[in-house]
Design a protein around this motif. Structure first.
Motif, PDB file in Angstrom:
ATOM      1  N   ARG A  24       0.862  -1.184   0.000  1.00 35.60           N
ATOM      2  CA  ARG A  24       0.000   0.000   0.000  1.00 35.60           C
ATOM      3  C   ARG A  24       0.892   1.224   0.000  1.00 35.60           C
ATOM      4  NH1 ARG A  24      -1.789   4.009   3.338  1.00 35.60           N
ATOM      5  NH2 ARG A  24      -3.960   4.710   3.066  1.00 35.60           N
ATOM      6  N   PHE A  25       0.639   2.154  -0.915  1.00 33.26           N
ATOM      7  CA  PHE A  25       1.360   3.415  -0.975  1.00 33.26           C
ATOM      8  C   PHE A  25       0.454   4.500  -0.428  1.00 33.26           C
ATOM      9  CE2 PHE A  25       2.195   7.425  -3.164  1.00 33.26           C
ATOM     10  CZ  PHE A  25       3.531   7.613  -2.848  1.00 33.26           C
ATOM     11  N   ASP A  26       0.948   5.291   0.530  1.00 31.77           N
ATOM     12  CA  ASP A  26       0.173   6.400   1.100  1.00 31.77           C
ATOM     13  C   ASP A  26       0.306   7.604   0.176  1.00 31.77           C
ATOM     14  OD1 ASP A  26      -1.161   8.293   2.567  1.00 31.77           O
ATOM     15  OD2 ASP A  26       0.186   8.207   4.284  1.00 31.77           O
ATOM     16  N   ALA A  27      -0.756   7.910  -0.570  1.00 31.49           N
ATOM     17  CA  ALA A  27      -0.743   8.979  -1.560  1.00 31.49           C
ATOM     18  C   ALA A  27      -1.052  10.345  -0.964  1.00 31.49           C
ATOM     19  CB  ALA A  27      -1.741   8.662  -2.673  1.00 31.49           C
ATOM     20  N   GLY A  28      -1.503  10.403   0.272  1.00 31.18           N
ATOM     21  CA  GLY A  28      -1.770  11.676   0.919  1.00 31.18           C
ATOM     22  C   GLY A  28      -3.123  12.279   0.589  1.00 31.18           C
ATOM     23  N   GLY A  29      -3.974  11.528  -0.068  1.00 29.34           N
ATOM     24  CA  GLY A  29      -5.316  11.983  -0.409  1.00 29.34           C
ATOM     25  C   GLY A  29      -6.037  10.884  -1.160  1.00 29.34           C
ATOM     26  N   PRO A  30      -7.357  10.906  -1.178  1.00 36.72           N
ATOM     27  CA  PRO A  30      -8.117   9.870  -1.872  1.00 36.72           C
ATOM     28  C   PRO A  30      -7.678   9.720  -3.333  1.00 36.72           C
ATOM     29  CG  PRO A  30      -9.585  11.243  -0.571  1.00 36.72           C
ATOM     30  CD  PRO A  30      -8.238  11.902  -0.542  1.00 36.72           C
ATOM     31  N   VAL A  31      -7.626   8.482  -3.796  1.00 36.89           N
ATOM     32  CA  VAL A  31      -7.230   8.176  -5.168  1.00 36.89           C
ATOM     33  C   VAL A  31      -8.458   7.651  -5.903  1.00 36.89           C
ATOM     34  CG1 VAL A  31      -5.707   6.814  -6.652  1.00 36.89           C
ATOM     35  CG2 VAL A  31      -4.888   7.626  -4.423  1.00 36.89           C
ATOM     36  N   THR A  47      -4.471  12.384  -7.199  1.00 33.58           N
ATOM     37  CA  THR A  47      -5.216  12.319  -5.950  1.00 33.58           C
ATOM     38  C   THR A  47      -6.197  13.483  -5.850  1.00 33.58           C
ATOM     39  OG1 THR A  47      -3.791  13.707  -4.578  1.00 33.58           O
ATOM     40  CG2 THR A  47      -3.162  11.379  -4.800  1.00 33.58           C
ATOM     41  N   MET A  48      -7.182  13.328  -5.005  1.00 32.57           N
ATOM     42  CA  MET A  48      -8.139  14.391  -4.743  1.00 32.57           C
ATOM     43  C   MET A  48      -7.500  15.526  -3.942  1.00 32.57           C
ATOM     44  SD  MET A  48     -10.746  13.574  -6.443  1.00 32.57           S
ATOM     45  CE  MET A  48     -12.033  14.664  -5.842  1.00 32.57           C
ATOM     46  N   ALA A  49      -6.288  15.320  -3.425  1.00 33.10           N
ATOM     47  CA  ALA A  49      -5.545  16.363  -2.726  1.00 33.10           C
ATOM     48  C   ALA A  49      -4.744  17.225  -3.702  1.00 33.10           C
ATOM     49  CB  ALA A  49      -4.619  15.742  -1.686  1.00 33.10           C
ATOM     50  N   GLY A  50      -4.910  16.980  -5.003  1.00 34.31           N
ATOM     51  CA  GLY A  50      -4.268  17.801  -6.011  1.00 34.31           C
ATOM     52  C   GLY A  50      -2.864  17.396  -6.401  1.00 34.31           C
ATOM     53  N   ALA A  51      -2.504  16.149  -6.161  1.00 32.01           N
ATOM     54  CA  ALA A  51      -1.167  15.681  -6.525  1.00 32.01           C
ATOM     55  C   ALA A  51      -1.239  14.723  -7.708  1.00 32.01           C
ATOM     56  CB  ALA A  51      -0.506  14.980  -5.342  1.00 32.01           C
TER      57      ALA A  51
END
Length: 74
Positions: A24-31, A47-51
């Motif tokens: 599991r990779f922690d992307a820092g926001g919903p994917v 991501t939904m966090a803008g990355a």
């Protein structure tokens, strides 16, 4: 291997035969995007966090860029 994003902020690598989680990779926001596999085997997704992230096939980050808003499509 099947790659799937999650609302928990993770990108999961799943064994296609068993469904077991490989990593599991922690992307820092919903994917919520699809995942693109590049010619070198790395993975690209947003991501939904803008990355927008590029990770290797083992789940290690290669590059990250910010878009200024949520990314909801591949």
């Amino acid at each position: 291997t099947v790659y799937a994003g999650s609302s928990d902020g993770g990108l999961y690598a799943l064994d296609a035969a068993t469904g077991a989680t490989r990593w599991r990779f922690d992307a820092g926001g919903p994917v919520f995007t699809g995942v693109t596999r590049l010619d070198d085997g790395s993975l690209l997704f947003g991501t939904m966090a803008g990355a927008v992230l590029r990770i290797d096939a083992r789940g290690r980050e290669i590059a990250r860029g910010q878009t200024g808003g949520p990314v909801s499509t591949t």
